[in-house]
Design a protein around this motif. Structure first.
Motif, PDB file in Angstrom:
ATOM      1  N   MET A  28      -8.809   4.261  -5.960  1.00 42.30           N
ATOM      2  CA  MET A  28      -8.272   5.500  -5.873  1.00 42.30           C
ATOM      3  C   MET A  28      -7.174   5.380  -6.960  1.00 42.30           C
ATOM      4  O   MET A  28      -7.099   6.396  -7.791  1.00 42.30           O
ATOM      5  CB  MET A  28      -7.800   5.857  -4.579  1.00 42.30           C
ATOM      6  CG  MET A  28      -7.297   7.301  -4.592  1.00 42.30           C
ATOM      7  SD  MET A  28      -6.770   7.697  -2.949  1.00 42.30           S
ATOM      8  CE  MET A  28      -5.019   6.784  -2.681  1.00 42.30           C
ATOM      9  N   ASP A  29      -6.339   4.559  -6.851  1.00 40.02           N
ATOM     10  CA  ASP A  29      -5.286   4.442  -7.833  1.00 40.02           C
ATOM     11  C   ASP A  29      -5.465   4.554  -9.092  1.00 40.02           C
ATOM     12  O   ASP A  29      -4.939   5.014 -10.121  1.00 40.02           O
ATOM     13  CB  ASP A  29      -4.184   3.365  -7.325  1.00 40.02           C
ATOM     14  CG  ASP A  29      -3.717   3.577  -6.017  1.00 40.02           C
ATOM     15  OD1 ASP A  29      -3.499   4.596  -5.578  1.00 40.02           O
ATOM     16  OD2 ASP A  29      -3.243   2.264  -5.242  1.00 40.02           O
ATOM     17  N   ARG A  31       0.357   9.844   1.292  1.00 37.68           N
ATOM     18  CA  ARG A  31      -0.255   8.718   1.265  1.00 37.68           C
ATOM     19  C   ARG A  31      -0.861   8.343   2.663  1.00 37.68           C
ATOM     20  O   ARG A  31      -1.890   7.828   2.910  1.00 37.68           O
ATOM     21  CB  ARG A  31       0.170   7.751   0.408  1.00 37.68           C
ATOM     22  CG  ARG A  31      -0.771   6.691  -0.121  1.00 37.68           C
ATOM     23  CD  ARG A  31       0.081   5.785  -1.369  1.00 37.68           C
ATOM     24  NE  ARG A  31      -0.511   4.616  -1.568  1.00 37.68           N
ATOM     25  CZ  ARG A  31      -1.561   4.345  -2.550  1.00 37.68           C
ATOM     26  NH1 ARG A  31      -1.841   5.254  -3.226  1.00 37.68           N
ATOM     27  NH2 ARG A  31      -1.796   3.000  -2.639  1.00 37.68           N
ATOM     28  N   LEU A  38      -3.399   9.917   4.569  1.00 33.56           N
ATOM     29  CA  LEU A  38      -4.525   9.637   4.101  1.00 33.56           C
ATOM     30  C   LEU A  38      -5.104   8.325   4.574  1.00 33.56           C
ATOM     31  O   LEU A  38      -5.993   8.011   4.992  1.00 33.56           O
ATOM     32  CB  LEU A  38      -4.690   9.495   2.333  1.00 33.56           C
ATOM     33  CG  LEU A  38      -5.593   9.176   1.787  1.00 33.56           C
ATOM     34  CD1 LEU A  38      -6.897  10.058   2.012  1.00 33.56           C
ATOM     35  CD2 LEU A  38      -5.643   9.066   0.507  1.00 33.56           C
ATOM     36  N   TRP A  62       0.827  -1.430   0.109  1.00 33.35           N
ATOM     37  CA  TRP A  62      -0.030  -0.093   0.008  1.00 33.35           C
ATOM     38  C   TRP A  62       0.832   1.190   0.062  1.00 33.35           C
ATOM     39  O   TRP A  62       0.548   2.324  -0.482  1.00 33.35           O
ATOM     40  CB  TRP A  62      -0.880   0.151   1.135  1.00 33.35           C
ATOM     41  CG  TRP A  62      -1.753  -1.106   1.303  1.00 33.35           C
ATOM     42  CD1 TRP A  62      -2.071  -1.964   0.283  1.00 33.35           C
ATOM     43  CD2 TRP A  62      -2.695  -1.486   2.382  1.00 33.35           C
ATOM     44  NE1 TRP A  62      -3.077  -2.954   0.521  1.00 33.35           N
ATOM     45  CE2 TRP A  62      -3.456  -2.522   1.783  1.00 33.35           C
ATOM     46  CE3 TRP A  62      -3.045  -0.876   3.720  1.00 33.35           C
ATOM     47  CZ2 TRP A  62      -4.413  -3.151   2.822  1.00 33.35           C
ATOM     48  CZ3 TRP A  62      -4.050  -1.437   4.397  1.00 33.35           C
ATOM     49  CH2 TRP A  62      -4.673  -2.684   3.903  1.00 33.35           C
ATOM     50  N   ILE A 103     -10.418   0.132  -1.653  1.00 33.40           N
ATOM     51  CA  ILE A 103     -10.735   1.868  -1.881  1.00 33.40           C
ATOM     52  C   ILE A 103      -9.216   2.060  -2.550  1.00 33.40           C
ATOM     53  O   ILE A 103      -9.301   2.844  -3.650  1.00 33.40           O
ATOM     54  CB  ILE A 103     -10.762   2.364  -0.405  1.00 33.40           C
ATOM     55  CG1 ILE A 103     -12.061   2.236   0.048  1.00 33.40           C
ATOM     56  CG2 ILE A 103     -10.270   3.809  -0.471  1.00 33.40           C
ATOM     57  CD1 ILE A 103     -12.214   2.725   1.429  1.00 33.40           C
ATOM     58  N   VAL A 128      -8.492   5.794 -10.327  1.00 34.38           N
ATOM     59  CA  VAL A 128      -8.863   7.173 -10.767  1.00 34.38           C
ATOM     60  C   VAL A 128      -8.002   7.996 -11.082  1.00 34.38           C
ATOM     61  O   VAL A 128      -7.842   8.706 -12.049  1.00 34.38           O
ATOM     62  CB  VAL A 128      -9.976   7.551  -9.679  1.00 34.38           C
ATOM     63  CG1 VAL A 128      -9.897   9.114  -9.732  1.00 34.38           C
ATOM     64  CG2 VAL A 128     -11.060   6.894  -9.472  1.00 34.38           C
ATOM     65  N   TYR A 129      -6.719   8.116 -10.279  1.00 30.68           N
ATOM     66  CA  TYR A 129      -5.649   8.805 -10.593  1.00 30.68           C
ATOM     67  C   TYR A 129      -4.608   8.654 -11.863  1.00 30.68           C
ATOM     68  O   TYR A 129      -4.300   9.367 -12.410  1.00 30.68           O
ATOM     69  CB  TYR A 129      -4.574   9.103  -9.156  1.00 30.68           C
ATOM     70  CG  TYR A 129      -5.267   9.760  -8.179  1.00 30.68           C
ATOM     71  CD1 TYR A 129      -5.270  11.551  -8.421  1.00 30.68           C
ATOM     72  CD2 TYR A 129      -5.792   9.441  -6.919  1.00 30.68           C
ATOM     73  CE1 TYR A 129      -6.021  12.202  -7.549  1.00 30.68           C
ATOM     74  CE2 TYR A 129      -6.409  10.279  -6.102  1.00 30.68           C
ATOM     75  CZ  TYR A 129      -6.503  11.871  -6.208  1.00 30.68           C
ATOM     76  OH  TYR A 129      -7.007  12.339  -5.466  1.00 30.68           O
ATOM     77  N   GLY A 130      -4.619   7.262 -11.898  1.00 35.64           N
ATOM     78  CA  GLY A 130      -3.999   6.769 -12.972  1.00 35.64           C
ATOM     79  C   GLY A 130      -4.671   7.271 -14.438  1.00 35.64           C
ATOM     80  O   GLY A 130      -4.309   7.841 -15.438  1.00 35.64           O
ATOM     81  N   LEU A 131      -6.092   7.069 -14.380  1.00 27.27           N
ATOM     82  CA  LEU A 131      -6.995   7.534 -15.500  1.00 27.27           C
ATOM     83  C   LEU A 131      -6.918   9.162 -15.634  1.00 27.27           C
ATOM     84  O   LEU A 131      -6.799   9.321 -16.690  1.00 27.27           O
ATOM     85  CB  LEU A 131      -8.355   6.780 -15.277  1.00 27.27           C
ATOM     86  CG  LEU A 131      -8.711   5.415 -15.412  1.00 27.27           C
ATOM     87  CD1 LEU A 131      -9.863   5.146 -14.673  1.00 27.27           C
ATOM     88  CD2 LEU A 131      -8.599   5.134 -16.681  1.00 27.27           C
ATOM     89  N   ARG A 132      -6.916   9.752 -14.583  1.00 27.17           N
ATOM     90  CA  ARG A 132      -7.065  11.325 -14.706  1.00 27.17           C
ATOM     91  C   ARG A 132      -5.785  11.598 -15.367  1.00 27.17           C
ATOM     92  O   ARG A 132      -5.610  12.595 -16.115  1.00 27.17           O
ATOM     93  CB  ARG A 132      -7.074  11.700 -13.172  1.00 27.17           C
ATOM     94  CG  ARG A 132      -8.527  11.801 -12.669  1.00 27.17           C
ATOM     95  CD  ARG A 132      -8.651  12.536 -11.469  1.00 27.17           C
ATOM     96  NE  ARG A 132      -8.311  13.841 -11.317  1.00 27.17           N
ATOM     97  CZ  ARG A 132      -8.768  14.772 -11.705  1.00 27.17           C
ATOM     98  NH1 ARG A 132     -10.309  14.882 -11.966  1.00 27.17           N
ATOM     99  NH2 ARG A 132      -8.400  16.213 -11.173  1.00 27.17           N
TER     100      ARG A 132
END
Lengths: 306, 108
Positions: free
Chosen positions: B72-73, B47, B50, B28, B68, B75-79
Motif C-alpha cells: 500500500m505504501d 491509518r 484502516l 506501522w 499489505i 502504491v501511494y508513493g508511486l501515485r
C-alpha cells in the motif's frame, strides 16, 4: 428500486452468518478503496458491500431487514476521512517507501533526476527514516530563541536549538538524528515541529508584538511616563496628554527578530483607560461640576454614519 | 490537531493501548513525540482505522499485515510521484507534451 442486500454480497437468503462474513471479507479485500485508489467503480461497489454487511452481518439487524422493518440503507455509519484522502497529500509522505524506483537506475540518469536520492542506488545501504517530533515552546523562548531538550519515550534526549523568532508550525531539521540507516546507510533526520504556547500579555502579528496597556484616568488626561512590558523586559514610555482608550502607540524595534535577517519588528501598545475601583465622592463631585459647562459629544460621527 | 494514546484508543473501536504501542514499535504507525508521549494526527488516525478494519473486519492476520502495508505504501508513493510527473509534464508547452505523448504511444 432498492437493491437486495443478499444479492449485493452474492449469498442466499438462507446463508449462515459465517457465510455472510466470508462473502463480505472476500469482496471487501478485492474492492477496498484504500487498495484501489482512484477507482470509482470499486469504491461504489465497496460502499454497497459494506452497507449490506452492516445490516446482514448483524443477526439482529438482519432479522429486522428480513421482516421488512428497516430498508437497505439501515443506519448511517459515522463518516471518517479515509486513509486515501491523506495518503497522497503532504503528510502522507511519512508512510511512503522511497525504494520503489531503485531498479529504474538502468534507464539512465533521468530517473534519479526525477525521483531524487533513491533512484541511483540499486541495493545495499539505505538512509534511515526521518523521525517526527512535536515541541511546545513558551512564547518568550520562541521570540528570544534558545536551547531546548526533547525527551523521547525511550528516555533518550534530543537537544534542539530554537532560532529567535520561530513561529508555530515551523519545523527544525536535525540532520542524522532520525532512525538508524539500513545496512550501514546513514541515519535519517529528526524533524521537530514547533508549537508556540500563547502568552497572556503579548500577541504576535508577523514580526510585530501587540500588547494592551491599562492606564489611569489621570494619566490619560495629563499624560506621563509609564512602564510597559516588552519581550526584552519593561521599558518607560510616554503617554501623550489626552490619550483615549484604543489609541495605539508604537515602540520601534521592540518586536520579534526575523530569523533570517535578524531585523526586529515593532511593538504596538494599545491604551485602555481603567477607572479606579471605587468612584469616590471627590471625583464624582468634580465630574458633575465639570459636565455642566464642558459637554462634548464623542458619538456625533456614529449618528451621522448610522 | 494532535491527540495522545488514550484519546486514540477511546476514539477507535477495537483498538487497545497494547496493540497501538505494538504497531508504533513495528513502525506501522509513526506518531510524533511530545513531552515524553506519542501524539497522533489525522493521518495517523486514518491509518489506525484502516489497520483496525483490516484486522477486525477483513480478518487480515499479523503476518500478512506488513506485506499489505508495504504494498500500500509503495502504491501511494508511486501515485504521488506519478502525480508530480504528470503535473510537471502538464506545465510544459503543448509541443513538449505532444512529443512525450507520441513517445508513450510508440510501439515498445
Amino acid at each position: 428500486m432498492a437493491e437486495d442486500l443478499y444479492a449485493v454480497l452474492g449469498v442466499d437468503r438462507g446463508a449462515s452468518q459465517e457465510e455472510i462474513r466470508k462473502a463480505y471479507r472476500r469482496l471487501a479485500k478485492e474492492l477496498h478503496p484504500d487498495f484501489n485508489p482512484g477507482d470509482r467503480t470499486a469504491e461504489e461497489r465497496f460502499k454497497k458491500v459494506s452497507a449490506a454487511y452492516e445490516i446482514l452481518g448483524d443477526p439482529e439487524k438482519r432479522a429486522r431487514y428480513d421482516r421488512g422493518e428497516i430498508d437497505e440503507t439501515g443506519a448511517e455509519k459515522p463518516q471518517y476521512r479515509h486513509y486515501r484522502d491523506f495518503a497522497e497529500t503532504g503528510a502522507g509522505e511519512r508512510y511512503h517507501t522511497g525504494r520503489g524506483f531503485e531498479d529504474f537506475a538502468d534507464l539512465g540518469d533521468i530517473f534519479s533526476e526525477l525521483f531524487g536520492r533513491t533512484a541511483r542506488r540499486r541495493a545495499g545501504p539505505m538512509r534511515g527514516p526521518d523521525l517526527r517530533y512535536h515541541l511546545v515552546v513558551d512564547f518568550l523562548d520562541a521570540v528570544r530563541g534558545g536551547r531546548r531538550r526533547v525527551v523521547l519515550p525511550d528516555g533518550s534526549a534530543l537537544d534542539v536549538t530554537i532560532p529567535a523568532g520561530i513561529e508555530s508550525g515551523q519545523v527544525i531539521r536535525l540532520r542524522g538524528k532520525g532512525a538508524p540507516g539500513f545496512e550501514g546507510g546513514p541515519p535519517g533526520d529528526a524533524l521537530v515541529e514547533i508549537e508556540v504556547r500563547p502568552h497572556p500579555l503579548f500577541t504576535r502579528e508577523g514580526d510585530d508584538i501587540r500588547v494592551t496597556l491599562p492606564i489611569t484616568l489621570d494619566e490619560a488626561v495629563l499624560g506621563g511616563k509609564v512602564e510597559v512590558p516588552t519581550i526584552d523586559g519593561p521599558v518607560r514610555m510616554t503617554i501623550p496628554r489626552g490619550a483615549s482608550s484604543g489609541r495605539v502607540l508604537r515602540l520601534r524595534g521592540k518586536g520579534v527578530p526575523d530569523p533570517r535577517t535578524g531585523r526586529r519588528g515593532d511593538q504596538y501598545v494599545r491604551l485602555e483607560i481603567v477607572l479606579p475601583e471605587q468612584i469616590d465622592s471627590e471625583l464624582e463631585t468634580f465630574m458633575r461640576r465639570w459636565r455642566e459647562n464642558h459637554a462634548y459629544d464623542p458619538r456625533a460621527r456614529l449618528r451621522e454614519m448610522a | 490537531m494532535l491527540v495522545g494514546e488514550r484519546e486514540v484508543v477511546a476514539e477507535i473501536r477495537g483498538l487497545t493501548v497494547r496493540r497501538l504501542r505494538a504497531w508504533v514499535r513495528r513502525g506501522w504507525i509513526r506518531p510524533a513525540v511530545r513531552d515524553h508521549e506519542y501524539r497522533f494526527d489525522e493521518l495517523d488516525l486514518a491509518r489506525l482505522r484502516l489497520l483496525c478494519e483490516l484486522r477486525e473486519e477483513l480478518g487480515v492476520g499479523e503476518e500478512a499485515m506488513p506485506l499489505i502495508l508495504s504494498l500500500m505504501d509503495q502504491v501511494y508513493g508511486l501515485r504521488r510521484e506519478l502525480r508530480r510527473l504528470a503535473e510537471a509534464i502538464g506545465a510544459e508547452p503543448v509541443e513538449v507534451r505532444e512529443r512525450i505523448l507520441a513517445r508513450l504511444h510508440e510501439a515498445p
